[in-house]
Design an enzyme around this catalytic site. Structure first.
Site, short mmCIF file in Angstrom:
data_model
loop_
_atom_site.label_atom_id
_atom_site.label_comp_id
_atom_site.label_asym_id
_atom_site.label_seq_id
_atom_site.Cartn_x
_atom_site.Cartn_y
_atom_site.Cartn_z
CD GLU A 140 10.10 1.16 10.52
OE1 GLU A 140 10.17 2.08 9.67
OE2 GLU A 140 9.94 -0.03 10.20
CE1 TYR B 173 0.03 2.00 4.28
CE2 TYR B 173 0.98 -0.20 4.46
CZ TYR B 173 0.78 1.06 4.98
OH TYR B 173 1.34 1.42 6.18
CE LYS C 233 3.18 3.07 3.23
NZ LYS C 233 3.68 3.29 4.60
CG LEU D 84 8.42 2.43 4.85
CD1 LEU D 84 8.17 1.25 3.93
CD2 LEU D 84 7.11 3.07 5.26
#
Length: 287
Positions: A183, A33, A151, A207
């Site tokens: 993260e 996505y 992702k 990411l």
């Protein structure tokens, strides 16, 4: 007015927008996505999101559902049909509906990928009041799979992390692996120490944030020093500032980590300046 949603070539009222129960996104979380922010009816950082989508699809060997030009046109059409001023366009591509459940990937020659897109209205997106007060985070163990650079729609643990934070009276969670912060649940994270912006280097562990790339570029153009390396929760607690970046939050100051105030417990000058620059430059470059 009903929101208009895009599903595999059709623009439909959201109540009529459906996919098969055999879609691999539903059964296997076999999909990726992107979320592109919209300010003033225009798309922010679209080219970066488009490139990252192509990379995610390639890594998972999922065919692109349409051309780049078509993808941009769909985004713009959804913004127009939903009269979206500020908000987001959510895009999801799955490996499609093979007609039954099977662990083996279906033949791409006979199973086309599923493309779903919808808008979310967020009036005043650039004026989030939390940017003036900052957010509080907790730390949790990072137990996600090893390809966080893709992702994917595998978002259960990040969702659990946000709920852990909520139960602890915080706003978000920072994920920690081998003693170092990777993260946030849905964002890249940073500290400011001795005047230097420190953030984890790119790898399979995090990411590759589109907002991250833009913010670091703006920071260097503003003569700020950037150091890409892992850091610990203890370093963050002793830092001058901390902040996070994402497509929907832009640059968000972090004022407490695991109950300890960062700096004086208020948003610092580096985070505030980077947010100003990012919003200003993004509006200029929006398409």
């Amino acid at each position: 007015m009903s929101r208009i949603v895009y599903v595999n070539g059709e623009y439909l009222p959201e109540a009529e927008a459906t996919v098969s129960v055999f879609d691999r996104g539903f059964l296997m979380a076999d999909g990726v996505y992107e979320v592109t922010s919209v300010l003033g009816g225009k798309l922010i950082d679209f080219a970066g999101h488009q490139l990252r989508l192509a990379r995610s699809l390639k890594e998972l060997e999922i065919a692109a559902p349409c051309s780049d030009d078509e993808l941009l046109e769909i985004h713009r059409e959804l913004v127009a049909r939903n009269d979206l001023t500020d908000g987001m366009v959510y895009l999801q591509v799955t490996r499609g509906n093979p007609g039954d459940r099977d662990f083996v990937f279906p033949d791409p020659a006979t199973t086309r990928p599923t493309l779903v897109m919808f808008t979310q209205s967020k009036p005043g997106l650039a004026d989030n009041p939390q940017a003036k007060t900052g957010i509080k985070v907790i730390s949790i163990e990072d137990i996600r799979w090893g390809r966080r650079d893709i992702k994917t729609v595998q978002l259960l643990y990040p969702s659990m992390g946000k709920m852990m934070a909520k139960k602890a009276g915080a706003d978000d969670a920072w994920l920690v692996e081998d003693g170092k912060v990777t993260e946030g649940t849905s964002n890249n994270v940073y500290i400011v120490k001795n005047g230097r912006i420190i953030t984890r280097n790119l790898s399979h562990d995090i990411l590759h944030g589109i907002t991250r790339a833009a913010v670091l570029r703006f920071a260097k153009e503003a003569q700020m020093v950037v150091e890409e390396r892992p850091f610990t929760i203890e370093e963050a607690q002793g830092a001058e500032e901390a902040f996070m970046t994402s497509a929907s939050a832009f640059v968000m100051p972090v004022v407490a980590v695991d109950g300890a105030s960062v700096g004086d417990g208020t948003p610092g000058p580096v985070a505030k300046r980077l947010r100003e620059i990012y919003v200003e430059e993004s509006r200029k470059a929006a398409i």
